[in-house]
Design an enzyme around this catalytic site. Structure first.
Site, PDB file in Angstrom:
ATOM      1  N   LYS A 123       6.945   7.189  53.461  1.00  0.00           N
ATOM      2  CA  LYS A 123       6.318   5.882  53.659  1.00  0.00           C
ATOM      3  C   LYS A 123       5.143   5.936  54.638  1.00  0.00           C
ATOM      4  O   LYS A 123       4.221   5.123  54.539  1.00  0.00           O
ATOM      5  CB  LYS A 123       7.350   4.862  54.133  1.00  0.00           C
ATOM      6  N   ASP A 165       9.170  -4.397  52.422  1.00  0.00           N
ATOM      7  CA  ASP A 165      10.520  -4.338  52.991  1.00  0.00           C
ATOM      8  C   ASP A 165      10.876  -5.579  53.796  1.00  0.00           C
ATOM      9  O   ASP A 165      11.914  -6.208  53.573  1.00  0.00           O
ATOM     10  CB  ASP A 165      10.671  -3.092  53.875  1.00  0.00           C
ATOM     11  N   ALA A 222      12.636   0.925  58.000  1.00  0.00           N
ATOM     12  CA  ALA A 222      13.111  -0.366  57.511  1.00  0.00           C
ATOM     13  C   ALA A 222      13.194  -1.375  58.638  1.00  0.00           C
ATOM     14  O   ALA A 222      12.848  -2.552  58.468  1.00  0.00           O
ATOM     15  CB  ALA A 222      14.474  -0.202  56.844  1.00  0.00           C
TER      16      ALA A 222
END
Length: 278
Positions: A65, A101, A131
């Site tokens: 990510k 997210d 996250a």
């Protein structure tokens, strides 16, 4: 016809092809969704090859990510602030990165508990990984929240708070402090991989002091009912499940790619049955 995909390692277990297949059916569009399992040593080369494929967009999962960002032509403001991208879209300006997210989590939470943010609430966020950063950023956009971030390394929690605009508003606490103060929180969010299959018997901390009616969320979705959530249920908590976030963040990625607006709620029960192998 659309062509989407998922880049990560490993991705063989991913349910993203099923989710996006369901979203395509719901919206009446044709397309497919492919898995791109990329070993770390091959990342730079294979991402370049992916960008040259006839893809309309792709998702990015762990551990890429952050690593994907230098390969993109741009990122939206939220993803830039977070330093993480989980959705990439082909545009006239090139490949642009987004992060769904935090928005996905918050909207799935509000869909289940629409009353939750009607007054000021105290929130405990467990973890400070990718996250957690997205969820923390989304929480900071709520006017009436006070957030404590618990992490085994306090300096990591402090860095996340500072880097995502929470300095002076949120605070870092230890897990021991969080356990002792569990009864003071209205919302507790578990953002780590603790309790994920095959380590289903583990839990990040004790909820012995939890008060009845607290909303407890665990973003782990395999198993659906984690050890952490089982203990919360025994204490009379209201539960929010990881697969709800997963489905909602996929909906937002699909919106980014197609400009269509599918609904997550009609798929929740079917998705839960699939996760349970029914």
């Amino acid at each position: 016809m659309y062509t989407f995909g998922l880049a990560g390692f490993p991705v063989g277990h991913s349910l993203s092809p099923w989710i996006h297949g369901q979203l395509m059916k719901q919206t009446g569009v044709e397309g497919d969704y492919q898995l791109f399992e990329i070993k770390p040593e091959d990342f730079d080369e294979q991402i370049s090859e992916m960008k040259n494929r006839d893809l309309d967009g792709f998702n990015v999962t762990v551990p890429y990510k952050e690593k994907i960002i230098p390969h993109l032509d741009g990122v939206d403001a939220s993803a830039a602030q977070l330093g993480a991208v989980n959705t990439v879209k082909r545009t006239s300006e090139g490949w642009i990165g987004y992060n769904t997210d935090g928005t996905g989590f918050l909207h799935s939470l509000q869909a289940r508990f629409p009353d939750l943010f009607e007054q000021e609430i105290n929130v405990l966020l467990l973890g400070s990984g990718g996250a957690a950063r997205g969820i923390f950023d989304a929480l900071m956009k709520q006017a009436e929240v006070q957030v404590d971030v618990a992490n085994r390394t306090l300096s990591r929690a402090e860095s996340m708070i500072a880097e995502t605009g929470g300095a002076g508003i949120a605070r870092a606490v230890s897990f021991d402090e969080a356990e002792q103060a569990a009864g003071e929180y209205d919302l507790i969010i578990q953002t780590t991989t603790v309790g994920m299959s095959p380590n289903e018997d583990t839990s990040i901390l004790s909820l012995q002091n939890l008060k009845e009616g607290t909303v407890v969320s665990d973003i782990v979705y395999r198993p659906v009912m984690t050890t952490f959530l089982k203990e919360a249920e025994q204490k009379g908590a209201r539960l929010h499940f990881g697969h709800e976030m997963l489905l909602q963040q996929a909906v937002y990625a699909f919106q980014i790619w197609t400009d269509l607006e599918p609904e997550a709620r009609p798929l929740l029960e079917k998705f839960e049955r699939k996760l349970k192998g029914e």
